[in-house]
Design a protein around this motif. Sequence first.
Motif, mmCIF file in Angstrom:
data_model
loop_
_atom_site.group_PDB
_atom_site.id
_atom_site.type_symbol
_atom_site.label_atom_id
_atom_site.label_comp_id
_atom_site.label_asym_id
_atom_site.label_seq_id
_atom_site.Cartn_x
_atom_site.Cartn_y
_atom_site.Cartn_z
ATOM 1 N N GLU A 57 0.849 -1.198 0.000
ATOM 2 C CA GLU A 57 0.000 0.000 0.000
ATOM 3 C C GLU A 57 0.888 1.252 0.000
ATOM 4 O O GLU A 57 1.665 1.455 0.934
ATOM 5 C CB GLU A 57 -0.912 0.006 1.222
ATOM 6 C CG GLU A 57 -1.733 1.261 1.392
ATOM 7 C CD GLU A 57 -2.648 1.529 0.214
ATOM 8 O OE1 GLU A 57 -2.619 2.670 -0.277
ATOM 9 O OE2 GLU A 57 -3.363 0.608 -0.232
ATOM 10 N N PRO A 58 0.798 2.113 -1.016
ATOM 11 C CA PRO A 58 1.709 3.260 -1.097
ATOM 12 C C PRO A 58 1.334 4.444 -0.210
ATOM 13 O O PRO A 58 2.158 5.313 0.020
ATOM 14 C CB PRO A 58 1.649 3.654 -2.576
ATOM 15 C CG PRO A 58 0.291 3.216 -3.024
ATOM 16 C CD PRO A 58 -0.020 1.978 -2.240
ATOM 17 N N TYR A 59 0.081 4.469 0.287
ATOM 18 C CA TYR A 59 -0.374 5.599 1.106
ATOM 19 C C TYR A 59 -1.122 5.074 2.326
ATOM 20 O O TYR A 59 -2.214 4.513 2.202
ATOM 21 C CB TYR A 59 -1.312 6.510 0.303
ATOM 22 C CG TYR A 59 -0.703 7.043 -0.965
ATOM 23 C CD1 TYR A 59 0.145 8.155 -0.943
ATOM 24 C CD2 TYR A 59 -0.965 6.431 -2.184
ATOM 25 C CE1 TYR A 59 0.718 8.631 -2.116
ATOM 26 C CE2 TYR A 59 -0.393 6.907 -3.362
ATOM 27 C CZ TYR A 59 0.443 8.006 -3.318
ATOM 28 O OH TYR A 59 1.012 8.481 -4.472
ATOM 29 N N PHE A 60 -0.535 5.234 3.510
ATOM 30 C CA PHE A 60 -1.206 4.811 4.744
ATOM 31 C C PHE A 60 -0.542 5.482 5.941
ATOM 32 O O PHE A 60 0.540 6.080 5.832
ATOM 33 C CB PHE A 60 -1.161 3.286 4.909
ATOM 34 C CG PHE A 60 0.181 2.740 5.301
ATOM 35 C CD1 PHE A 60 0.540 2.593 6.634
ATOM 36 C CD2 PHE A 60 1.106 2.379 4.333
ATOM 37 C CE1 PHE A 60 1.787 2.095 6.995
ATOM 38 C CE2 PHE A 60 2.356 1.878 4.676
ATOM 39 C CZ PHE A 60 2.693 1.741 6.015
ATOM 40 N N SER A 61 -1.196 5.357 7.099
ATOM 41 C CA SER A 61 -0.623 5.820 8.361
ATOM 42 C C SER A 61 -0.752 4.726 9.409
ATOM 43 O O SER A 61 -1.762 4.016 9.453
ATOM 44 C CB SER A 61 -1.321 7.081 8.868
ATOM 45 O OG SER A 61 -1.008 8.199 8.057
ATOM 46 N N LEU A 62 0.264 4.604 10.236
ATOM 47 C CA LEU A 62 0.286 3.701 11.388
ATOM 48 C C LEU A 62 0.378 4.555 12.642
ATOM 49 O O LEU A 62 1.228 5.445 12.721
ATOM 50 C CB LEU A 62 1.494 2.765 11.317
ATOM 51 C CG LEU A 62 1.848 2.030 12.621
ATOM 52 C CD1 LEU A 62 0.823 0.939 12.927
ATOM 53 C CD2 LEU A 62 3.252 1.422 12.534
ATOM 54 N N VAL A 63 -0.493 4.293 13.617
ATOM 55 C CA VAL A 63 -0.447 4.968 14.912
ATOM 56 C C VAL A 63 -0.306 3.914 15.995
ATOM 57 O O VAL A 63 -0.940 2.847 15.930
ATOM 58 C CB VAL A 63 -1.718 5.815 15.158
ATOM 59 C CG1 VAL A 63 -1.748 6.360 16.588
ATOM 60 C CG2 VAL A 63 -1.804 6.953 14.163
ATOM 61 N N VAL A 64 0.508 4.188 17.004
ATOM 62 C CA VAL A 64 0.665 3.267 18.131
ATOM 63 C C VAL A 64 1.049 4.053 19.378
ATOM 64 O O VAL A 64 1.713 5.087 19.295
ATOM 65 C CB VAL A 64 1.730 2.186 17.826
ATOM 66 C CG1 VAL A 64 3.124 2.806 17.689
ATOM 67 C CG2 VAL A 64 1.731 1.094 18.895
ATOM 68 N N GLN A 186 -3.343 1.388 15.255
ATOM 69 C CA GLN A 186 -4.306 1.726 14.210
ATOM 70 C C GLN A 186 -3.580 1.881 12.873
ATOM 71 O O GLN A 186 -2.539 2.530 12.813
ATOM 72 C CB GLN A 186 -5.012 3.041 14.532
ATOM 73 C CG GLN A 186 -5.726 3.081 15.868
ATOM 74 C CD GLN A 186 -6.102 4.497 16.251
ATOM 75 O OE1 GLN A 186 -6.557 5.275 15.413
ATOM 76 N NE2 GLN A 186 -5.916 4.840 17.504
ATOM 77 N N ILE A 187 -4.158 1.301 11.841
ATOM 78 C CA ILE A 187 -3.660 1.493 10.486
ATOM 79 C C ILE A 187 -4.805 2.080 9.679
ATOM 80 O O ILE A 187 -5.917 1.554 9.696
ATOM 81 C CB ILE A 187 -3.166 0.181 9.866
ATOM 82 C CG1 ILE A 187 -2.076 -0.440 10.745
ATOM 83 C CG2 ILE A 187 -2.634 0.416 8.460
ATOM 84 C CD1 ILE A 187 -1.629 -1.804 10.309
ATOM 85 N N SER A 188 -4.542 3.179 8.981
ATOM 86 C CA SER A 188 -5.622 3.905 8.323
ATOM 87 C C SER A 188 -5.146 4.499 7.001
ATOM 88 O O SER A 188 -3.981 4.369 6.627
ATOM 89 C CB SER A 188 -6.124 5.020 9.239
ATOM 90 O OG SER A 188 -5.130 6.033 9.356
ATOM 91 N N GLU A 189 -6.058 5.194 6.333
ATOM 92 C CA GLU A 189 -5.667 5.971 5.166
ATOM 93 C C GLU A 189 -4.629 7.001 5.589
ATOM 94 O O GLU A 189 -4.529 7.358 6.764
ATOM 95 C CB GLU A 189 -6.880 6.665 4.565
ATOM 96 C CG GLU A 189 -7.525 7.677 5.484
ATOM 97 C CD GLU A 189 -8.789 8.292 4.880
ATOM 98 O OE1 GLU A 189 -9.083 9.441 5.238
ATOM 99 O OE2 GLU A 189 -9.461 7.620 4.078
ATOM 100 N N CYS A 190 -3.849 7.467 4.656
ATOM 101 C CA CYS A 190 -2.730 8.356 4.961
ATOM 102 C C CYS A 190 -3.204 9.680 5.560
ATOM 103 O O CYS A 190 -4.032 10.384 4.976
ATOM 104 C CB CYS A 190 -1.921 8.622 3.700
ATOM 105 S SG CYS A 190 -0.400 9.538 4.002
ATOM 106 N N LYS A 191 -2.675 10.003 6.750
ATOM 107 C CA LYS A 191 -3.005 11.259 7.428
ATOM 108 C C LYS A 191 -2.058 12.397 7.036
ATOM 109 O O LYS A 191 -2.244 13.537 7.446
ATOM 110 C CB LYS A 191 -2.941 11.069 8.951
ATOM 111 C CG LYS A 191 -3.834 9.971 9.477
ATOM 112 C CD LYS A 191 -5.293 10.260 9.247
ATOM 113 C CE LYS A 191 -6.178 9.197 9.891
ATOM 114 N NZ LYS A 191 -7.596 9.410 9.604
ATOM 115 N N TRP A 192 -1.058 12.074 6.256
ATOM 116 C CA TRP A 192 -0.079 13.076 5.795
ATOM 117 C C TRP A 192 -0.558 13.572 4.445
ATOM 118 O O TRP A 192 -0.470 12.877 3.441
ATOM 119 C CB TRP A 192 1.288 12.413 5.705
ATOM 120 C CG TRP A 192 2.414 13.281 5.276
ATOM 121 C CD1 TRP A 192 2.550 14.625 5.425
ATOM 122 C CD2 TRP A 192 3.610 12.822 4.612
ATOM 123 N NE1 TRP A 192 3.748 15.056 4.905
ATOM 124 C CE2 TRP A 192 4.414 13.966 4.400
ATOM 125 C CE3 TRP A 192 4.073 11.584 4.184
ATOM 126 C CZ2 TRP A 192 5.655 13.882 3.786
ATOM 127 C CZ3 TRP A 192 5.297 11.500 3.578
ATOM 128 C CH2 TRP A 192 6.095 12.640 3.391
#
Length: 196
Positions: A57-64, A186-192
């Motif tokens: 996936e080229p565009y995503f965000s990981l939060v932890v 959490q893994i989601s659509e890119c927040k950047w």
Amino acid sequence: MNQMNDKEFFWIRKPKFWDFSDDVLTMTTEPNTDLWQRTYYGFQVDNAPVFLMKTTEPYFSLVVKTEYESKRRFDQCGIAVYLDSDNWIKASVEYENEQYQRLGSVVTNHGYSDWATTDIDASIKAMWYRLSRRESDYCLEYSFDGNCFKQMRILHLFQGAKQIQFGFYACSPENSSFKATFRNIQISECKWEAHK
């Protein structure tokens, strides 16, 4: 990409003591473990345990949210993108002494590491991270509360444009050991957002 599946994760250098259940990872570090390549210090160390999953996936965000019981110099706990021993990213809080520790990040391209840091109080024992990917460019952010994220750095991984491996790590470069916990993953659509 927001559902966690423990079957998708795998270890590089599995620690002796760890658990992953109810979307919470705990691990106990082992002495003399680290990630670093060449720059300034001259040595190469690539033996820290890293808990990873793969994606194209080229565009995503990981939060932890990380929680750590670090107590000895260089003890560290955080997030990582690990492609191989010569190409990776890590962001963590690294213990220094009873007064301060270093919130920092390392980018390693083609076998050479850098290190960008800012000092924070040694009493802080939890930190949130957000890793965002836009193809081979990445943004690292941190937060004390999980709501207000501040930029640590924007970076490029020369080998990081296609399939990558990303997740969590903790290590103790000296003769130490501590418990590290990773929760609220959490893994989601890119927040950047794209630059305009």
